[in-house]
Scaffold this active site. Structure first.
Site, PDB file in Angstrom:
ATOM      1  N   ASP A  23      -6.195   4.460  12.463  1.00 35.56           N
ATOM      2  CA  ASP A  23      -5.834   3.196  11.828  1.00 35.56           C
ATOM      3  C   ASP A  23      -6.161   2.123  12.874  1.00 35.56           C
ATOM      4  O   ASP A  23      -5.382   1.898  13.781  1.00 35.56           O
ATOM      5  CB  ASP A  23      -4.331   3.240  11.510  1.00 35.56           C
ATOM      6  CG  ASP A  23      -3.883   2.155  10.565  1.00 35.56           C
ATOM      7  OD1 ASP A  23      -4.739   1.411  10.061  1.00 35.56           O
ATOM      8  OD2 ASP A  23      -2.672   2.040  10.337  1.00 35.56           O
ATOM      9  N   SER A  62       0.849  -1.193   0.000  1.00 35.57           N
ATOM     10  CA  SER A  62       0.000   0.000   0.000  1.00 35.57           C
ATOM     11  C   SER A  62       0.881   1.238   0.000  1.00 35.57           C
ATOM     12  O   SER A  62       2.076   1.190   0.235  1.00 35.57           O
ATOM     13  CB  SER A  62      -0.884  -0.006   1.235  1.00 35.57           C
ATOM     14  OG  SER A  62      -0.082  -0.036   2.385  1.00 35.57           O
TER      15      SER A  62
END
Lengths: 451, 451
Positions: free
Chosen positions: A216, A154
């Site tokens: 997150d 990512s």
């Protein structure tokens, strides 16, 4: 496709019956100038009722997650809807069932890859440790030893650089699924951006909003990691969990809980997993930011004399675990094999070959503006604040500005003089440099020195 | 001011060094063509750290709310940030202290009004009941009896019309604080939009995102209501809490809890309050949507023969409570005085005078497209679903399309024939009509008929 409609007055920009589109819309719709488009109200998004139920503390089932993720991947959620879903999943954390259901939903809306080999290895770092850029090195070592490792990474979520951001300074990473397959068939490994191959496309949408929120969560993290790995066709995965007071995971207990959650959900999908707890007390290597990390990676692969040994040792630890789990090394012999593969130049040759196959090895850019933050007193380095350093690198422009970031000049335990540079801030523009230095002046204590 | 930067290619739209602005930006910055502007990165928004702490379940203190609301009112929060804050406050509901702190913060960032009279009355309905448009009638009755009632109302949050939306079809509501003061000094009352006078400006920003989320929580509701009332200089407030299976408040217990929360926080600010539980089992009046509700209001004020009696009785109940709390009627004599004020035409005269002072009485618009939903069988009306009817009205275009909405033709207990219209859907465009009818065809059971 869903879009926001802006109106203009007069006819200088657009004539009656004309609409202007963003570059993204042109591409997504595959349109040419003068094509006709139809604009209507968006249909009511029924899955938002599930998001509202989740906000108010109700658990969701597989069907609800499938509907939500389907609508997200189709672009039907606004920023407000996405933020609400992610916040609700942080306020009342996803449980194991929800995490598995979310993972499956995220796999199902994207492409899936299959490889004609029994073992496909992968690695992942849960992040939070600036400069921990082991992936390119691990892929090179593992592929050089004959294992298949189709690595998709990512971009940064809340950090100054993701593996894809760093790797992009060394070679193209936005590979189509066909190119990725060709690279892996030829070289045994690749280091590609996951978003470009449409594996778990909903994840890329979530990640963008998580970045804006700087949030997150464990459930999203597990679903994000596992959906990407499973969609990529992996069978064996090594997970790096850095633990430190200012890393993402702050205690051994938290690391064990995360490892347990990852293992629990992985098992439901038949994925073999090794979780490694690693030292997260200070940044890894010297560079923090896409290009600065790439220079560290090159130094290790090329056995340069200034190569950061901590990065080399961590890469060898993870590659060793992958070689063991993949059957290429006996138990406890993986690390030695990994270090040997680096020392004899096979890892560098493999990395060069992978970069060539991905479109050509590149020279990472260098920043136009470099500014030191110096030690206010002589003494010993007793603490390095990963979070503050990461934030400093982000404010300097990383990861959007590839050359931007922070170069850390000292390690824990170093004895230093007054006025000696502790870090250098790298920026591409004077605006970004002053933005970072404003923060530095306000904050301090990036590196704590005790006399 | 914070804005999103879009880039264009070529020089047809903009030359090098030029920027185009939205209408909002032109107004907020007070710019003219060819003025110079400076564009920089936004400063880091420090209060987002508090939002993140709140997401993870930590309570916030007064200082944190002050910083958050200050940044919100200054336009420093993105949609994602706003949605996260509101979702976090829904997932872990605000407690009394947090609600009071949020209320005070919302008051402090806006204007505050002061009146040279000892008693300033106000009323508020917590919403959730379509067509419950008593405010214009209550203000007219109360002001006709010599009390001061400077009413500021919101636009719709999750409903097809707010009082400001309805009132806007009858007279201008975006009054400056000077105009509002002039109207109230002259007539004793006004019915204005709260956002235009900059009372609790953060609330208007929250409300916009709450509308997109279709989420409206108790803590935000209390802070929204009380911040507006206190900023408007009110000393005595009557609250209407409709209770019904498909109203916003579904049970007597929930209504009591909300009343308790409102009273607790109101007391901290020295505000006297009367909370009334009212029937929320079916819509009030006939019209749902800005203009359709305005016609009901006019019918009651003008004593027309078709005036909906339920709307008249509710308005009298609330006005009666205001007359009692404000010292213009003995206990239990308020309702009779209110009904008398309607019957003898004084309320209508006062309403006309207020509208004239606000800028002139208007004729509400009528919809171009009207479509009936008919009874599938003969029988008795046993249930009317407030939520579905509200959604139908919204899909038909309310409140943005002023003439749009739903006209309810039946009441609970009515005996009806097969094929008799139950409601009429009103829409301004065929697109909006078909959007609403699509929903109607998918959903059904707006009005349940039992044979």
């Amino acid at each position: 496709m869903q879009a926001t409609l802006f109106q203009v007055e007069g006819d200088t920009l657009l004539a009656q019956g004309e609409a202007g589109l963003s570059e993204t819309a042109w591409q997504l719709l595959g349109l040419s100038e003068n094509d006709e488009i139809t604009v209507t109200h968006p249909p009511a998004v029924e899955s938002l009722a599930s998001v509202r139920r989740r906000i108010y503390g109700n658990r969701l089932d597989a069907r609800a997650f499938a509907e939500i993720v389907g609508d997200v991947a189709a672009g039907r959620y606004t920023e407000v809807h996405l933020a609400a879903f992610l916040t609700a999943s942080a306020a009342l954390p996803l449980d194991d069932n929800e995490t598995a259901d979310l993972t499956r939903a995220m796999i199902n809306v994207g492409d899936q890859m299959h490889w004609n080999v029994p073992i496909v290895v992968d690695k992942h770092c849960v992040g939070g440790l600036p400069g921990n850029r082991t992936t390119p090195i691990v892929v090179a070592i593992v592929a050089a030893n004959g294992l298949v490792m189709p690595k998709t990474s990512s971009r940064a979520i809340t950090s100054p650089a993701g593996t894809a951001d760093t790797m992009e300074t060394l070679a193209p990473v936005d590979l189509s699924i066909e190119t990725l397959r060709r690279v892996v068939d030829g070289e045994g490994g690749c280091i590609a951006w996951g978003g470009a191959v449409h594996l778990s496309p909903a994840d890329d949408i979530f990640v963008r909003v998580e970045r804006e929120l700087d949030v997150d969560t464990e459930g999203q993290l597990v679903a994000s990691v596992l959906s990407k790995k499973i969609a990529a066709g992996s069978t064996h995965v090594v997970i790096d969990i850095p633990v430190g007071a200012t890393a993402k995971v702050r205690s051994k207990a938290a690391a064990e809980q995360l490892a347990h959650r990852l293992n629990t959900v992985a098992t439901r999908f038949g994925l073999a997993m090794t979780c490694l707890q690693t030292d997260g007390s200070q940044p890894v290597g010297r560079g923090i930011g896409p290009a600065l990390e790439a220079f560290d990676v090159l130094a290790v692969l090329q056995n340069l004399s200034n190569a950061p040994d901590d990065l080399r040792q961590r890469a060898a630890l993870l590659a060793g675990a992958a070689l063991e789990i993949g059957g290429k090394a006996e138990k406890n012999a993986g690390v030695a094999l990994a270090l040997k593969t680096l020392a004899d130049g096979r890892a560098w040759s493999k990395f060069e070959a992978i970069c060539e196959a991905q479109g050509g090895l590149r020279e990472p850019p260098k920043a136009a503006h470099v500014y030191p933050l110096v030690a206010p007193r002589a003494g010993r380095v007793v603490h390095i604040n990963n979070r503050k350093i990461a934030r400093l690198a982000k404010l300097a422009g990383a990861p959007e500005s590839k050359a931007a970031g922070v170069h850390v000049e000292v390690r824990l335990g170093d004895e230093i003089d007054r006025g000696q540079p502790l870090v250098h801030v790298h920026a591409e523009t004077t605006g970004e440099l002053s933005y970072a230095l404003d923060y530095a002046a306000r904050t301090g204590d990036f590196v704590s020195v005790e006399s």
